[in-house]
Design a protein around this motif. Sequence first.
Motif, PDB file in Angstrom:
ATOM      1  N   SER A   2      33.289 -39.807  52.788  1.00  0.00           N
ATOM      2  CA  SER A   2      31.897 -40.202  53.033  1.00  0.00           C
ATOM      3  C   SER A   2      30.948 -39.014  52.882  1.00  0.00           C
ATOM      4  N   SER A   3      29.666 -39.319  52.766  1.00  0.00           N
ATOM      5  CA  SER A   3      28.656 -38.276  52.622  1.00  0.00           C
ATOM      6  C   SER A   3      28.051 -37.881  53.966  1.00  0.00           C
ATOM      7  N   GLY A   4      28.250 -38.699  54.968  1.00  0.00           N
ATOM      8  CA  GLY A   4      27.663 -38.456  56.272  1.00  0.00           C
ATOM      9  C   GLY A   4      28.644 -37.827  57.237  1.00  0.00           C
ATOM     10  N   PRO A   5      28.351 -37.940  58.510  1.00  0.00           N
ATOM     11  CA  PRO A   5      29.231 -37.380  59.531  1.00  0.00           C
ATOM     12  C   PRO A   5      30.523 -38.190  59.635  1.00  0.00           C
ATOM     13  N   ALA A   6      31.487 -37.663  60.344  1.00  0.00           N
ATOM     14  CA  ALA A   6      32.708 -38.411  60.673  1.00  0.00           C
ATOM     15  C   ALA A   6      32.611 -38.786  62.146  1.00  0.00           C
ATOM     16  N   VAL A   7      32.775 -40.059  62.418  1.00  0.00           N
ATOM     17  CA  VAL A   7      32.688 -40.552  63.792  1.00  0.00           C
ATOM     18  C   VAL A   7      34.052 -41.111  64.167  1.00  0.00           C
ATOM     19  N   PHE A   8      34.660 -40.498  65.170  1.00  0.00           N
ATOM     20  CA  PHE A   8      35.994 -40.873  65.632  1.00  0.00           C
ATOM     21  C   PHE A   8      35.880 -41.593  66.970  1.00  0.00           C
ATOM     22  N   PHE A   9      36.538 -42.727  67.072  1.00  0.00           N
ATOM     23  CA  PHE A   9      36.478 -43.546  68.277  1.00  0.00           C
ATOM     24  C   PHE A   9      37.822 -43.593  68.976  1.00  0.00           C
ATOM     25  N   ASP A  10      37.782 -43.559  70.300  1.00  0.00           N
ATOM     26  CA  ASP A  10      38.937 -43.928  71.097  1.00  0.00           C
ATOM     27  C   ASP A  10      39.056 -45.447  70.952  1.00  0.00           C
ATOM     28  N   PHE A  33      30.595 -56.531  69.799  1.00  0.00           N
ATOM     29  CA  PHE A  33      29.610 -55.731  69.071  1.00  0.00           C
ATOM     30  C   PHE A  33      30.247 -54.702  68.141  1.00  0.00           C
ATOM     31  N   VAL A  34      31.529 -54.413  68.309  1.00  0.00           N
ATOM     32  CA  VAL A  34      32.187 -53.303  67.627  1.00  0.00           C
ATOM     33  C   VAL A  34      32.229 -53.438  66.101  1.00  0.00           C
ATOM     34  N   PRO A  35      32.669 -54.557  65.533  1.00  0.00           N
ATOM     35  CA  PRO A  35      32.735 -54.614  64.064  1.00  0.00           C
ATOM     36  C   PRO A  35      31.390 -54.323  63.393  1.00  0.00           C
ATOM     37  N   ASP A  36      30.311 -54.848  63.950  1.00  0.00           N
ATOM     38  CA  ASP A  36      28.987 -54.608  63.373  1.00  0.00           C
ATOM     39  C   ASP A  36      28.596 -53.139  63.461  1.00  0.00           C
ATOM     40  N   VAL A  37      28.819 -52.510  64.599  1.00  0.00           N
ATOM     41  CA  VAL A  37      28.458 -51.096  64.773  1.00  0.00           C
ATOM     42  C   VAL A  37      29.228 -50.226  63.783  1.00  0.00           C
ATOM     43  N   LEU A  38      30.539 -50.439  63.679  1.00  0.00           N
ATOM     44  CA  LEU A  38      31.343 -49.619  62.776  1.00  0.00           C
ATOM     45  C   LEU A  38      30.972 -49.877  61.317  1.00  0.00           C
ATOM     46  N   ARG A 109      29.840 -31.575  62.425  1.00  0.00           N
ATOM     47  CA  ARG A 109      29.482 -32.798  61.697  1.00  0.00           C
ATOM     48  C   ARG A 109      30.347 -33.973  62.123  1.00  0.00           C
ATOM     49  N   CYS A 110      31.100 -33.781  63.211  1.00  0.00           N
ATOM     50  CA  CYS A 110      31.974 -34.834  63.730  1.00  0.00           C
ATOM     51  C   CYS A 110      31.495 -35.277  65.107  1.00  0.00           C
ATOM     52  N   VAL A 111      31.793 -36.529  65.421  1.00  0.00           N
ATOM     53  CA  VAL A 111      31.424 -37.123  66.702  1.00  0.00           C
ATOM     54  C   VAL A 111      32.666 -37.785  67.284  1.00  0.00           C
ATOM     55  N   PHE A 112      32.873 -37.609  68.582  1.00  0.00           N
ATOM     56  CA  PHE A 112      33.933 -38.343  69.274  1.00  0.00           C
ATOM     57  C   PHE A 112      33.275 -39.308  70.241  1.00  0.00           C
ATOM     58  N   VAL A 113      33.696 -40.573  70.188  1.00  0.00           N
ATOM     59  CA  VAL A 113      33.166 -41.620  71.048  1.00  0.00           C
ATOM     60  C   VAL A 113      34.301 -42.119  71.927  1.00  0.00           C
ATOM     61  N   PRO A 132      29.555 -41.587  74.953  1.00  0.00           N
ATOM     62  CA  PRO A 132      30.414 -42.414  75.797  1.00  0.00           C
ATOM     63  C   PRO A 132      30.562 -43.854  75.310  1.00  0.00           C
ATOM     64  N   HIS A 133      29.756 -44.284  74.337  1.00  0.00           N
ATOM     65  CA  HIS A 133      29.739 -45.699  73.972  1.00  0.00           C
ATOM     66  C   HIS A 133      29.382 -45.859  72.492  1.00  0.00           C
ATOM     67  N   PRO A 134      29.996 -46.829  71.800  1.00  0.00           N
ATOM     68  CA  PRO A 134      29.702 -47.030  70.370  1.00  0.00           C
ATOM     69  C   PRO A 134      28.234 -47.290  70.060  1.00  0.00           C
ATOM     70  N   LEU A 135      27.528 -48.036  70.897  1.00  0.00           N
ATOM     71  CA  LEU A 135      26.113 -48.300  70.627  1.00  0.00           C
ATOM     72  C   LEU A 135      25.286 -47.022  70.740  1.00  0.00           C
ATOM     73  N   HIS A 136      25.615 -46.180  71.698  1.00  0.00           N
ATOM     74  CA  HIS A 136      24.940 -44.888  71.827  1.00  0.00           C
ATOM     75  C   HIS A 136      25.245 -44.022  70.604  1.00  0.00           C
ATOM     76  N   ALA A 137      26.489 -44.055  70.142  1.00  0.00           N
ATOM     77  CA  ALA A 137      26.885 -43.250  68.985  1.00  0.00           C
ATOM     78  C   ALA A 137      26.106 -43.652  67.742  1.00  0.00           C
ATOM     79  N   LEU A 138      25.843 -44.928  67.589  1.00  0.00           N
ATOM     80  CA  LEU A 138      25.077 -45.399  66.437  1.00  0.00           C
ATOM     81  C   LEU A 138      23.702 -44.740  66.413  1.00  0.00           C
ATOM     82  N   HIS A 139      23.084 -44.636  67.557  1.00  0.00           N
ATOM     83  CA  HIS A 139      21.772 -43.979  67.644  1.00  0.00           C
ATOM     84  C   HIS A 139      21.902 -42.464  67.485  1.00  0.00           C
ATOM     85  N   LEU A 140      22.989 -41.899  67.990  1.00  0.00           N
ATOM     86  CA  LEU A 140      23.220 -40.460  67.903  1.00  0.00           C
ATOM     87  C   LEU A 140      23.305 -39.990  66.453  1.00  0.00           C
TER      88      LEU A 140
END
Length: 151
Positions: A2-10, A33-38, A109-113, A132-140
């Motif tokens: 990808s061209s953007g950041p890498a977002v890793f989820f628990d 809400f998870v499939p839409d956010v990812l 350039r990485c995020v852990f959620v 702490p939360h996928p919806l917050h990560a989307l905004h982050l």
Amino acid sequence: MSSGPAVFFDIGDTLASAVVEGAHLARLDVYPFVPDVLARMREGGAGVGLISNTGNETAAAMNKLLRESGLSAVVDSELCLFSSLEGMNKSQPSFFVLASERAGLPAARCVFVGEDADERRTADTVGFRVSPHPLHALHLVAADLAVPPTV
């Protein structure tokens, strides 16, 4: 990649409720809400991965669970790291270093959620941004995405 950041989820308690039967993970009940956010993150250019403590689950078992839950359709398989396969867990900074290496990105350039504060602190020690939360990560990561998400 990808061209953007890498977002890793628990997975457990962040993306889904993990259902355990006996000594094995039987099912992942993904939060609505998870499939839409990812999907929105991937559409915006983010790499989407998983970092999860999976006990003794095999790669075949984890791939089956991800397929059955629908998560395999919204994550990048090369960015999925499981403790049972990597020989480390989320209490170890080296697990997060390996994740950033797999993404081909510096830790900044990485995020852990994840819902666990101790795991977020560990990710932070190697330079990951944390949420702490996928919806917050989307905004982050919105400013880092080629197609910012609409809310």
